[in-house]
Design a protein around this motif. Structure first.
Motif, short mmCIF file in Angstrom:
data_model
loop_
_atom_site.label_atom_id
_atom_site.label_comp_id
_atom_site.label_asym_id
_atom_site.label_seq_id
_atom_site.Cartn_x
_atom_site.Cartn_y
_atom_site.Cartn_z
N LEU A 123 7.74 -3.41 -1.99
CA LEU A 123 8.32 -3.54 -3.33
C LEU A 123 9.71 -4.16 -3.32
O LEU A 123 10.58 -3.79 -4.12
N THR A 124 9.92 -5.10 -2.43
CA THR A 124 11.18 -5.83 -2.42
C THR A 124 10.99 -7.20 -3.06
O THR A 124 9.88 -7.70 -3.19
N ALA A 125 12.10 -7.80 -3.45
CA ALA A 125 12.09 -9.18 -3.94
C ALA A 125 12.44 -10.09 -2.77
O ALA A 125 13.49 -9.92 -2.13
N ARG A 126 11.57 -11.07 -2.51
CA ARG A 126 11.78 -11.91 -1.34
C ARG A 126 11.86 -13.39 -1.73
O ARG A 126 11.20 -13.83 -2.67
N LEU A 127 12.66 -14.11 -1.00
CA LEU A 127 12.82 -15.54 -1.20
C LEU A 127 11.65 -16.29 -0.56
O LEU A 127 10.88 -15.70 0.22
N PRO A 128 11.47 -17.58 -0.88
CA PRO A 128 10.34 -18.33 -0.32
C PRO A 128 10.25 -18.30 1.20
O PRO A 128 9.15 -18.38 1.76
N ASP A 129 11.40 -18.14 1.88
CA ASP A 129 11.37 -18.11 3.35
C ASP A 129 11.08 -16.71 3.90
O ASP A 129 11.08 -16.49 5.11
N GLY A 130 10.82 -15.75 3.00
CA GLY A 130 10.50 -14.39 3.41
C GLY A 130 11.68 -13.45 3.50
O GLY A 130 11.49 -12.23 3.67
N SER A 131 12.90 -13.96 3.41
CA SER A 131 14.07 -13.10 3.48
C SER A 131 14.28 -12.38 2.15
O SER A 131 13.73 -12.76 1.12
N LEU A 132 15.09 -11.33 2.20
CA LEU A 132 15.34 -10.53 1.00
C LEU A 132 16.23 -11.28 0.02
O LEU A 132 17.20 -11.92 0.41
N ALA A 133 15.88 -11.20 -1.26
CA ALA A 133 16.71 -11.79 -2.31
C ALA A 133 18.03 -11.03 -2.42
O ALA A 133 18.10 -9.84 -2.06
N PRO A 134 19.09 -11.67 -2.91
CA PRO A 134 20.39 -10.99 -3.00
C PRO A 134 20.35 -9.74 -3.87
O PRO A 134 21.04 -8.76 -3.57
N HIS A 135 19.57 -9.77 -4.96
CA HIS A 135 19.46 -8.60 -5.83
C HIS A 135 18.11 -7.94 -5.63
O HIS A 135 17.07 -8.60 -5.65
N GLN A 136 18.14 -6.62 -5.44
CA GLN A 136 16.92 -5.84 -5.28
C GLN A 136 16.85 -4.77 -6.36
O GLN A 136 17.82 -4.03 -6.57
N PRO A 137 15.73 -4.65 -7.07
CA PRO A 137 15.59 -3.58 -8.06
C PRO A 137 15.42 -2.23 -7.38
O PRO A 137 15.04 -2.14 -6.21
N VAL A 138 15.73 -1.18 -8.12
CA VAL A 138 15.48 0.18 -7.65
C VAL A 138 13.97 0.39 -7.56
O VAL A 138 13.24 0.09 -8.50
N ARG A 139 13.50 0.93 -6.44
CA ARG A 139 12.09 1.25 -6.27
C ARG A 139 11.88 2.70 -6.69
O ARG A 139 12.54 3.59 -6.17
N VAL A 140 10.96 2.92 -7.62
CA VAL A 140 10.75 4.24 -8.20
C VAL A 140 9.32 4.69 -7.91
O VAL A 140 8.36 3.98 -8.23
N VAL A 141 9.18 5.86 -7.31
CA VAL A 141 7.87 6.43 -7.00
C VAL A 141 7.65 7.64 -7.89
O VAL A 141 8.49 8.54 -7.93
#
Length: 328
Positions: free
Chosen positions: A199-217
């Motif tokens: 549940l992360t936001a990833r860039l086209p190269d697979g790395s993590l985007a600068p901003h990540q939303p809170v993951r809620v379970v």
């Protein structure tokens, strides 16, 4: 105003609790001399950023802003006064500010002799980057989008439970780009146990985007301590409840919330009347069997069907994206 909307889109997800506003400064000849967007909390607002870029060329010019300039002293000074001090002659804003403390900028501008007008593109701004923030101001709770991917017969997975991948790479890339602009993503414990999503936001190269939303379970079942969602790539909130309004109360400071899985969680939000938009990714495929995209939405007969209105349809690779909002 299109430039201002584009600027605000670029900072979605990074400005909470402030709105993602965009601003453009035109000089007295109508040339663009400054473009700005709201900085993270504590930083300058869109108008101040645009004025700084414009410098002295702002005097006698026009400001075009997606939201009425604020009129209060918070972590920063009022944008309405900053525009007056810069010698702006006219201001166009798309949406009046509904916040009871920040509103009133238009009156301050008019009192200082600045020409003020509402528009253009008010509907575009309200449906665009300001949608979630405006919803929370007007309704007192986050804006909730339910996103799902399904085949054209409504299956979210095959009979054996496999679901990767229903949609194509273009649609998946779009999902990650959208995640990078969200405040929170909500899933149920069943999804975490079955799929172990990151549940992360990833860039086209697979790395993590600068901003990540809170993951809620959400749910009462325990999840494995090794679950990917518990790593430090993004913040995670575990809520031991099935009550939709309790979940939203815990997320009261968030604007833009995405419900992503699974079918029972989606059904609970739908049954509670807490889905403000649906993003349905439909793949040109048939399974004939397997889990449905939603369960338990509280509908017993056709007259109780939850009706939605088409806001837009997009082709993304081989897939379709339907953006739907509730019928009023």
């Amino acid at each position: 105003m299109r430039l201002a909307i584009d600027a605000s889109q670029g900072v979605r997800g990074t400005t909470s609790p402030n709105p993602p506003v965009g601003a453009v400064i035109l000089d007295s000849f109508g040339e663009v001399v400054g473009i700005g967007a709201t900085n993270p909390v504590g930083g300058p607002h869109a108008e101040v950023v645009a004025l700084a870029e414009a410098g002295g060329r702002a005097r006698g010019g026009t400001a075009v802003v997606t939201l009425e300039p604020c009129n209060h002293h918070g972590r920063t000074g009022p944008c309405s006064q900053a525009l007056v001090d810069a010698g702006i002659a006219a201001v166009h804003y798309a949406v009046p500010d509904p916040h009871p403390i920040a509103a009133g900028g238009a009156d301050t501008l008019r009192a200082a002799g600045v020409a003020v007008a509402v528009g253009p593109l008010t509907a575009d701004v309200e449906r665009g980057p300001l949608r979630a923030w405006l919803h929370r101001q007007r309704h007192g709770r986050p804006h909730v989008t339910w996103k799902f991917a399904a085949t054209i017969d409504g299956r979210s997975a095959a009979a054996d439970g496999t679901s990767q991948w229903i949609t194509g790479p273009a649609a998946r890339a779009r999902v990650h780009a959208d995640r990078a602009r969200l405040d929170a993503i909500v899933v149920g414990t069943g999804t975490v146990i079955a799929d172990d999503p990151w549940l992360t936001a990833r860039l086209p190269d697979g790395s993590l985007a600068p901003h990540q939303p809170v993951r809620v379970v959400v749910g009462t079942r325990g999840i494995p301590s090794t679950a990917k969602i518990l790593d430090d790539a993004a913040p995670t909130l575990v809520l031991r409840t099935h009550n939709v309004d309790e979940v939203l109360a815990e997320l009261a400071d968030q604007d833009d919330v995405l419900v992503e899985g699974g079918p029972r969680l989606a059904g609970a939000f739908l049954a509670a009347g807490r889905v403000d938009r649906i993003q349905a990714y439909l793949a040109p495929a048939l399974l004939g069997d397997g889990p449905n995209a939603v369960e338990g939405a509280g509908v017993r007969t056709i007259s109780e069907a939850l009706r939605f209105r088409r806001e837009s349809v997009e082709t993304i690779g081989d897939d379709l994206l339907l953006n739907l909002i509730p019928e009023q």
